[in-house]
Scaffold this motif. Structure first.
Motif, short mmCIF file in Angstrom:
data_model
loop_
_atom_site.label_atom_id
_atom_site.label_comp_id
_atom_site.label_asym_id
_atom_site.label_seq_id
_atom_site.Cartn_x
_atom_site.Cartn_y
_atom_site.Cartn_z
N ILE A 81 -6.16 -0.18 3.88
CA ILE A 81 -7.53 -0.60 3.58
C ILE A 81 -8.07 0.17 2.39
O ILE A 81 -8.65 -0.40 1.46
CB ILE A 81 -8.44 -0.44 4.82
CG1 ILE A 81 -8.05 -1.46 5.88
CG2 ILE A 81 -9.91 -0.56 4.45
CD1 ILE A 81 -8.62 -1.20 7.25
N ILE A 82 -7.85 1.48 2.37
CA ILE A 82 -8.31 2.30 1.25
C ILE A 82 -7.62 1.85 -0.04
O ILE A 82 -8.28 1.69 -1.08
CB ILE A 82 -8.07 3.79 1.53
CG1 ILE A 82 -9.00 4.25 2.66
CG2 ILE A 82 -8.27 4.64 0.28
CD1 ILE A 82 -8.68 5.60 3.23
N ALA A 83 -6.32 1.62 0.01
CA ALA A 83 -5.58 1.17 -1.18
C ALA A 83 -6.08 -0.19 -1.65
O ALA A 83 -6.26 -0.40 -2.86
CB ALA A 83 -4.08 1.13 -0.89
N VAL B 202 -4.34 -6.95 4.11
CA VAL B 202 -4.52 -5.70 3.34
C VAL B 202 -3.19 -5.11 2.89
O VAL B 202 -3.04 -3.89 2.78
CB VAL B 202 -5.40 -4.66 4.06
CG1 VAL B 202 -6.83 -5.13 4.18
CG2 VAL B 202 -4.86 -4.26 5.42
N GLY B 203 -2.22 -5.97 2.61
CA GLY B 203 -0.94 -5.53 2.09
C GLY B 203 0.05 -5.05 3.13
O GLY B 203 1.14 -4.61 2.79
N LEU B 204 -0.29 -5.13 4.41
CA LEU B 204 0.62 -4.70 5.47
C LEU B 204 1.55 -5.85 5.86
O LEU B 204 1.17 -7.02 5.75
CB LEU B 204 -0.17 -4.24 6.70
CG LEU B 204 -0.97 -2.95 6.54
CD1 LEU B 204 -1.85 -2.73 7.76
CD2 LEU B 204 -0.04 -1.77 6.34
N GLU C 239 -1.29 3.71 8.97
CA GLU C 239 -0.97 2.83 7.84
C GLU C 239 -2.08 1.80 7.60
O GLU C 239 -2.29 1.37 6.46
CB GLU C 239 0.39 2.15 8.02
CG GLU C 239 0.47 1.15 9.13
CD GLU C 239 1.85 0.51 9.25
OE1 GLU C 239 2.43 0.10 8.23
OE2 GLU C 239 2.32 0.43 10.39
N ALA C 240 -2.83 1.43 8.64
CA ALA C 240 -3.94 0.49 8.46
C ALA C 240 -5.04 1.14 7.62
O ALA C 240 -5.57 0.51 6.69
CB ALA C 240 -4.49 0.05 9.81
N ILE C 241 -5.39 2.38 7.94
CA ILE C 241 -6.43 3.07 7.15
C ILE C 241 -5.96 3.23 5.71
O ILE C 241 -6.71 2.95 4.77
CB ILE C 241 -6.78 4.43 7.79
CG1 ILE C 241 -7.51 4.20 9.12
CG2 ILE C 241 -7.63 5.28 6.85
CD1 ILE C 241 -7.76 5.46 9.92
N ASP D 233 -5.22 -3.90 18.71
CA ASP D 233 -6.54 -4.33 18.27
C ASP D 233 -7.32 -3.08 17.86
O ASP D 233 -7.62 -2.23 18.70
CB ASP D 233 -7.23 -5.04 19.43
CG ASP D 233 -8.42 -5.86 19.03
OD1 ASP D 233 -8.77 -5.87 17.84
OD2 ASP D 233 -9.03 -6.47 19.93
N LEU D 234 -7.63 -2.95 16.56
CA LEU D 234 -8.30 -1.76 16.04
C LEU D 234 -9.72 -2.08 15.60
O LEU D 234 -9.96 -3.13 15.00
CB LEU D 234 -7.54 -1.19 14.83
CG LEU D 234 -6.05 -0.93 14.99
CD1 LEU D 234 -5.47 -0.45 13.68
CD2 LEU D 234 -5.81 0.08 16.10
N GLN D 235 -10.63 -1.18 15.90
CA GLN D 235 -11.99 -1.21 15.36
C GLN D 235 -12.14 0.06 14.54
O GLN D 235 -12.26 1.15 15.10
CB GLN D 235 -13.05 -1.25 16.48
CG GLN D 235 -13.08 -2.51 17.27
CD GLN D 235 -13.67 -3.68 16.50
OE1 GLN D 235 -14.35 -3.52 15.50
NE2 GLN D 235 -13.40 -4.88 16.97
N ILE D 236 -12.09 -0.08 13.21
CA ILE D 236 -12.17 1.07 12.32
C ILE D 236 -13.62 1.27 11.91
O ILE D 236 -14.24 0.38 11.32
CB ILE D 236 -11.26 0.87 11.10
CG1 ILE D 236 -9.82 0.64 11.57
CG2 ILE D 236 -11.37 2.06 10.14
CD1 ILE D 236 -8.87 0.18 10.48
N THR D 237 -14.17 2.42 12.25
CA THR D 237 -15.56 2.75 11.91
C THR D 237 -15.66 2.96 10.40
O THR D 237 -14.86 3.69 9.82
CB THR D 237 -16.01 4.03 12.63
OG1 THR D 237 -15.88 3.83 14.04
CG2 THR D 237 -17.43 4.41 12.28
N CYS D 238 -16.64 2.32 9.78
CA CYS D 238 -16.85 2.44 8.34
C CYS D 238 -18.34 2.48 8.04
O CYS D 238 -19.16 2.12 8.89
CB CYS D 238 -16.24 1.24 7.61
SG CYS D 238 -14.48 0.99 7.89
#
Length: 153
Positions: A13-15, A115-117, A8-10, A73-78
């Motif tokens: 973020i996209i949304a 991010v809307g969460l 849901e985090a990904i 704790d998330l580290q999202i690669t971008c």
């Protein structure tokens, strides 16, 4: 209760990026089919290889003694990739274009760190490495960055 908020985090973020920046090309991971254009990639470092890529790194710990909640704790690669044609002979326009996209992503996260969460969620951009690459289609600037997201599951 969910075990992780990665999916849901990904999605959030996209949304958030596509809603706030409709002219920005946003990809969920690497391109599977479609045109390769200037874009931001969520869950992908922008470097196409024949191997797997780390999309998200996650850690969890108990939120407190006796509670059934964990901090995540998330580290999202971008990445941001900007392409220019062979006619360009300077890196500056490519570099500036890449960092203007990074700035747009940062503005979206600063405007709404959740991010809307549903709370608690805080997302922030963590700048990373800058690559200047040449290829058959011309110059390419690639900025590897991450989105650090703290939440609770």
């Amino acid at each position: 209760m969910t075990e992780s908020r990665i999916p849901e985090a990904i999605d959030a973020i996209i949304a958030a990026l596509t809603t706030a920046q409709p002219d920005l090309q946003v990809w969920d991971g690497p391109i599977i089919s479609g045109d390769y254009t200037n874009a931001v990639y969520i869950g992908f470092d922008g470097q196409y290889e024949d191997s797997e890529e780390l999309a998200v790194s996650a850690q969890q710990e108990w939120a407190g003694i006796g509670r059934n909640a964990r901090n995540e704790d998330l580290q999202i690669t971008c990445s941001v990739v900007v392409l220019t044609g062979n006619a360009d002979t300077a890196w500056k326009p490519t570099r500036d274009a890449a960092y203007s996209i990074i700035e747009a992503v940062g503005q979206v996260l600063r405007a709404d760190p959740s991010v809307g969460l549903p709370p608690p969620v805080v997302a922030e951009l963590v700048p990373g490495d800058f690559y200047q690459e040449t290829g058959p289609a011309g110059m390419q600037a690639r900025v590897l960055f991450s989105i650090h997201l703290k939440t609770r599951v």
